[in-house]
Design an enzyme around this catalytic site. Sequence first.
Site, PDB file in Angstrom:
ATOM      1  NE  ARG A  36     -22.684 -32.376  99.890  1.00  0.00           N
ATOM      2  CZ  ARG A  36     -21.570 -33.061 100.090  1.00  0.00           C
ATOM      3  NH1 ARG A  36     -20.784 -33.351  99.071  1.00  0.00           N
ATOM      4  NH2 ARG A  36     -21.228 -33.448 101.310  1.00  0.00           N
ATOM      5  CG  ASP A  37     -28.237 -30.382  98.997  1.00  0.00           C
ATOM      6  OD1 ASP A  37     -28.030 -31.352  99.746  1.00  0.00           O
ATOM      7  OD2 ASP A  37     -27.686 -29.277  99.139  1.00  0.00           O
ATOM      8  CB  SER A  94     -26.878 -31.031 108.384  1.00  0.00           C
ATOM      9  OG  SER A  94     -26.662 -32.327 107.879  1.00  0.00           O
ATOM     10  CG  ASP A 135     -25.475 -35.874 105.227  1.00  0.00           C
ATOM     11  OD1 ASP A 135     -26.373 -36.202 104.430  1.00  0.00           O
ATOM     12  OD2 ASP A 135     -25.070 -34.707 105.345  1.00  0.00           O
ATOM     13  CG  HIS A 166     -30.293 -34.393 102.759  1.00  0.00           C
ATOM     14  ND1 HIS A 166     -30.204 -33.154 103.342  1.00  0.00           N
ATOM     15  CD2 HIS A 166     -29.029 -34.882 102.753  1.00  0.00           C
ATOM     16  CE1 HIS A 166     -28.952 -32.897 103.670  1.00  0.00           C
ATOM     17  NE2 HIS A 166     -28.222 -33.936 103.319  1.00  0.00           N
ATOM     18  CG  ASP A 182     -28.996 -34.461 110.611  1.00  0.00           C
ATOM     19  OD1 ASP A 182     -28.975 -35.650 110.222  1.00  0.00           O
ATOM     20  OD2 ASP A 182     -28.110 -33.638 110.308  1.00  0.00           O
ATOM     21  NE  ARG A 228     -21.557 -28.077 101.828  1.00  0.00           N
ATOM     22  CZ  ARG A 228     -20.380 -28.698 101.783  1.00  0.00           C
ATOM     23  NH1 ARG A 228     -19.346 -28.092 101.220  1.00  0.00           N
ATOM     24  NH2 ARG A 228     -20.231 -29.909 102.288  1.00  0.00           N
TER      25      ARG A 228
END
Length: 533
Positions: free
Chosen positions: A156-157, A65, A398, A457, A439, A261
């Site tokens: 998460r990623d 993002s 997302d 992602h 995005d 973050r």
Amino acid sequence: MTKAPVAPVVLVILDGWGYCEETRGNAIAAAKTPVMESLWTAYPHTLIHTSGKAVGLPEGQMGNSEVGHLNIGAGRVVPQELVRISDAVEDGSILSNSALVKICQEVRNRNGKLHLVGLCSEGGVHSHITHLFGLLDLAKEQRISEVCIHAITDGRDTAPTDGINAISALEDYINHVGIGRIVTVSGRYYAMDRDRRWDRVQRAYDVMTQDGVGDGRKAVDVLQASYAEGVNDEFIVPVRIAPGTVEPGDGVIFFNFRPDRSRQLTQAFVSPEFTGFARQQIKPLSFVTFTQYDSDLSVSVAFEPQNLTNILGEVIANQGLNQFRTAETEKYAHVTYFFNGGLEEPFAGEDRELVSSPMVATYDKAPAMSATAVTDTAIAAIQKGIYSLIVINYANPDMVGHTGQIEPTIKAIETVDRCLGRLLEGVSKAGGTTIITADHGNAEYMLDEAGNSWTAHTTNPVPLILVEGEKVKIPGYGTNVELRSDGKLADIAPTILDILQLPQPPEMTGRSLLQPAEYEVELSRTPIPVGLN
């Protein structure tokens, strides 16, 4: 004399709405999306690239993002911090970085400890573990006697349990270089909150700053025990496993390169007027962040921000036109700070409205999030008739996609589709033009090839649809507008300027997606500057 209302260009960013023909694990394909499906059929559309070199990342690196909004707003491919810092590690220039060398000298002179804090991940979204390796090399060269690593786990990623591979690689490198030890472990859910959920941040902060020798376990043992209890990397409860408290006289290097973050935990350490939770500020404490998290923070910055000029928001402002940005909490920084090239302050004539995200542990519990309120806010802005550009972000695909829960993500997609239909009615009444895009990808790929949950992602392209208002033709292109098929996010800003008939500055190297055509223009639309806010 009353001025005619402005017919706006409305940019709608469907965060995490990628394109993939494979239907297995594809929440977008599984969802009922009559609005998007009808738009894709009836209006000019294309697919654009949002990853790798198309957005200033290494080849094959998924977008995110921050990178996405930065490229959209800049109208050019922006070299990303991941590349800048990785290059510094590879060519050895990180060893002579002035901010990093200085903190090592300060720690050594005070006989203190050097603390390395950050996300131990190969995700490349907020950090990269090779950057931590570079810092260990630096600490060894600078003869730092005690190096304490506060490892934040991802999930998460990256895949939900990839953390054990990253931590194992870190342990191997520690053994190789002969310096450093992991002293605390915390899931990013706690250490990297960005929504002012200070109770989460406090748990990570307390583990790092309160006295204790730790429970003696290895970091990989902590992860394995958590996995056995059904707790994956993102949600690892903060724990101390070895001595290494952050104390007066020490130094901290926060090696995340993405600001959003990283701000809150940094504020807890360095802000003199911090009110997030009760804590005694640690002084003296040298503190370096890899990039500029916030211009108001009293820290040194290892890699200073790039100066981007003549970005989209600036061009709109310099033309005397008004613009509006809105999103809910999770993506508000993206349509403001990141969209404006890392500038905190709005441009002249730029209005913003933040919509609060629901206060839930994870968004699969509230897949609608605040999409309805975001839509209401955007429609109200359209009805004012004063904005030439309106930028909206829908966070649902997302944020719910990151939970790995397919059914809630389907509900999230369907919510956004319904909101989009209502939004388009408002744009149509105003005679505006809507660009709908994303995005980066996420919700279109939620199962990997082995059938495991995928929460990161993707490198998939994303859709872009151009919706002209009734009886309004884009100047110079006529009724049958076509869109190029080789586009990228950097091409969106030039496309908007093309529609608004505004000159594209030379710094903006993207190209309009509109295909030249030989048509008669029935009705041209020129933006009308309105000095009302």
